[in-house]
Scaffold this active site. Structure first.
Site, mmCIF file in Angstrom:
data_model
loop_
_atom_site.group_PDB
_atom_site.id
_atom_site.type_symbol
_atom_site.label_atom_id
_atom_site.label_comp_id
_atom_site.label_asym_id
_atom_site.label_seq_id
_atom_site.Cartn_x
_atom_site.Cartn_y
_atom_site.Cartn_z
ATOM 1 N N LYS A 69 1.105 10.594 -36.350
ATOM 2 C CA LYS A 69 0.883 10.977 -37.750
ATOM 3 C C LYS A 69 -0.363 11.849 -37.951
ATOM 4 C CE LYS A 69 3.036 6.997 -40.089
ATOM 5 N NZ LYS A 69 2.792 5.977 -41.116
ATOM 6 N N ASP A 105 3.769 7.600 -47.695
ATOM 7 C CA ASP A 105 3.437 6.169 -47.680
ATOM 8 C C ASP A 105 2.792 5.730 -48.999
ATOM 9 O OD1 ASP A 105 4.451 5.407 -45.214
ATOM 10 O OD2 ASP A 105 2.619 5.895 -44.135
HETATM 11 P P1 NAP Z 1 -4.242 0.621 -37.918
HETATM 12 O O1 NAP Z 1 -4.650 2.014 -38.309
HETATM 13 O O2 NAP Z 1 -4.227 0.244 -36.482
HETATM 14 O O3 NAP Z 1 -5.226 -0.408 -38.711
HETATM 15 C C1 NAP Z 1 -5.142 -1.791 -38.463
HETATM 16 C C2 NAP Z 1 -6.045 -2.539 -39.434
HETATM 17 O O4 NAP Z 1 -5.914 -3.955 -39.172
HETATM 18 C C3 NAP Z 1 -7.529 -2.197 -39.288
HETATM 19 O O5 NAP Z 1 -8.169 -2.298 -40.541
HETATM 20 C C4 NAP Z 1 -8.004 -3.309 -38.340
HETATM 21 O O6 NAP Z 1 -9.387 -3.603 -38.446
HETATM 22 C C5 NAP Z 1 -7.210 -4.481 -38.863
HETATM 23 N N1 NAP Z 1 -7.093 -5.524 -37.845
HETATM 24 C C6 NAP Z 1 -6.304 -5.509 -36.740
HETATM 25 N N2 NAP Z 1 -6.482 -6.645 -36.018
HETATM 26 C C7 NAP Z 1 -7.401 -7.384 -36.690
HETATM 27 C C8 NAP Z 1 -7.999 -8.656 -36.463
HETATM 28 N N3 NAP Z 1 -7.682 -9.394 -35.379
HETATM 29 N N4 NAP Z 1 -8.894 -9.125 -37.361
HETATM 30 C C9 NAP Z 1 -9.218 -8.384 -38.457
HETATM 31 N N5 NAP Z 1 -8.679 -7.180 -38.728
HETATM 32 C C10 NAP Z 1 -7.786 -6.680 -37.856
HETATM 33 O O7 NAP Z 1 -2.788 0.277 -38.459
HETATM 34 P P2 NAP Z 1 -2.050 0.867 -39.758
HETATM 35 O O8 NAP Z 1 -1.261 2.050 -39.379
HETATM 36 O O9 NAP Z 1 -3.052 0.977 -40.850
HETATM 37 O O10 NAP Z 1 -0.988 -0.314 -40.062
HETATM 38 C C11 NAP Z 1 -1.417 -1.596 -40.474
HETATM 39 C C12 NAP Z 1 -0.207 -2.486 -40.763
HETATM 40 O O11 NAP Z 1 0.549 -1.942 -41.841
HETATM 41 C C13 NAP Z 1 0.776 -2.598 -39.582
HETATM 42 O O12 NAP Z 1 1.184 -3.949 -39.492
HETATM 43 C C14 NAP Z 1 1.943 -1.705 -39.997
HETATM 44 O O13 NAP Z 1 3.168 -2.150 -39.453
HETATM 45 C C15 NAP Z 1 1.929 -1.898 -41.509
HETATM 46 N N6 NAP Z 1 2.532 -0.754 -42.229
HETATM 47 C C16 NAP Z 1 3.569 -1.011 -43.093
HETATM 48 C C17 NAP Z 1 4.144 0.038 -43.800
HETATM 49 C C18 NAP Z 1 5.296 -0.235 -44.731
HETATM 50 O O14 NAP Z 1 6.032 0.700 -45.037
HETATM 51 N N7 NAP Z 1 5.456 -1.444 -45.254
HETATM 52 C C19 NAP Z 1 3.674 1.356 -43.639
HETATM 53 C C20 NAP Z 1 2.588 1.575 -42.757
HETATM 54 C C21 NAP Z 1 2.032 0.508 -42.057
HETATM 55 P P3 NAP Z 1 -10.460 -2.822 -37.512
HETATM 56 O O15 NAP Z 1 -10.694 -1.493 -38.162
HETATM 57 O O16 NAP Z 1 -11.653 -3.721 -37.546
HETATM 58 O O17 NAP Z 1 -9.847 -2.704 -36.146
#
Ligand code: NAP
Length: 280
Positions: A69, A105
């Site tokens: 992305k 999104d």
């Molecule tokens: P990302 O860029 O990898 O960000 C992950 C986030 O989760 C960061 O803020 C990270 O914190 C936090 N995190 C991960 N493990 C953690 C832990 N053990 N303790 C505390 N915080 C933790 O991922 P993303 O693309 O934003 O996606 C995040 C989620 O949204 C995923 O599950 C994805 O499947 C979902 N999503 C859903 C949709 C939908 O259409 N419903 C669309 C997009 C994404 P740090 O910065 O501290 O690492």
């Protein structure tokens, strides 16, 4: 209406678990469109070439998912306003040979909450858990819809600070251990971290301090009712699951490639719920 045989794709790495072919396949069938939507696995080192060759590929455009992305954001020639704000592209299309990129999104998030919790924009304060790519889309949606006090909470505080600086006035950064203190006057709580997702740990946050009128939404949709949503519902709070965001973000791309604005229906939702193998 698209030409007969219009083709679109979703590309990512890996891509096998993407639900997008099911969503677009459902709509192609429902609207009787002679077109196709296929999953293409493109490794990071091949993504630039994949984009460069798109004009000759026969594809109208497609979706881009993890890990492409941000690269797509850097490589496409024209960006929509949401992609500019979020710094990532999830939808591509060719217009007179020029590659355009959008981020749908934010719109998908807002459309889902509009549908399930109308009036949510009355919330004066929103707390967003997480500061990754999805959080950027959610904060853009909240700002675009007029929320003036958006508190971004993240394990890595520096990432939350970066996000707050990027969006400017009305967006502040907080550490995870300060989260519960922020909830007392919060009207909307959004989880955008991957915590609570099947196979991951639960969020270390108790929504007990939220006021009774608060809305709680989680963009994680496996399981459909995450532990956060279950606790909030048990408290009598309004909850919104994340599946609708996935369905609504697909709408603009389908319209671009196939010429029909598709509807997000109960039938589509039920089909994806069945495919996820998760409880309603
Ligand atoms: P990302 O860029 O990898 O960000 C992950 C986030 O989760 C960061 O803020 C990270 O914190 C936090 N995190 C991960 N493990 C953690 C832990 N053990 N303790 C505390 N915080 C933790 O991922 P993303 O693309 O934003 O996606 C995040 C989620 O949204 C995923 O599950 C994805 O499947 C979902 N999503 C859903 C949709 C939908 O259409 N419903 C669309 C997009 C994404 P740090 O910065 O501290 O690492």
């Amino acid at each position: 209406m698209a030409d007969a045989g219009a083709k679109a794709f979703v590309c990512g790495h890996p891509i096998a678990h993407s639900r997008s072919p099911k969503i677009h396949g459902f709509w192609l069938k429902q609207y009787g469109i002679d077109g196709s939507y296929e999953a293409v696995d493109v490794a990071p080192q091949d993504f630039g070439r994949f984009l460069a060759e798109l004009p000759e590929s026969g594809f109208r455009g497609g979706n881009v998912t993890i890990p492409h992305k941000e690269t797509a954001f850097r490589l496409v020639m024209r960006l929509d306003e949401a992609a500019e704000a979020v710094g990532a592209v999830n939808t591509l299309w060719l217009e007179n040979g020029v590659l355009h990129g959008a981020n749908t999104d934010a719109q998908g998030f807002a459309a889902n909450v509009d549908e399930r919790a109308p009036g949510w924009t009355q919330a004066e304060v929103a707390v967003v858990l997480g500061a990754g790519g999805a959080a950027r889309a959610v904060v853009h949606a909240l700002k675009s819809r007029g929320l003036g006090d958006i508190r971004v909470v993240n394990r890595t505080l520096g990432r939350a600070v970066e996000l707050a600086d990027h969006f400017g006035a009305g967006v502040s950064a907080h550490s995870l251990n300060a989260a519960e203190e922020l909830l007392g006057d919060t009207g909307l709580l959004v989880n955008t971290t991957s915590l609570g997702m099947h196979g991951n740990a639960d969020l270390p946050i108790d929504p007990a301090r939220l006021p009774g009128h608060a809305i709680v939404t989680d963009i994680v949709y496996v399981p459909l009712e995450t532990p956060l949503l279950a606790v909030a519902r048990a408290r009598g709070l309004k909850t919104v699951d994340g599946l609708g965001m996935l369905l609504h973000q697909a709408v603009p791309g389908f319209e671009r490639w196939f010429g029909v604005r598709p509807a997000v229906t109960a039938e589509l939702r039920a089909m994806i719920v069945a495919d996820l193998g998760v409880a309603k």
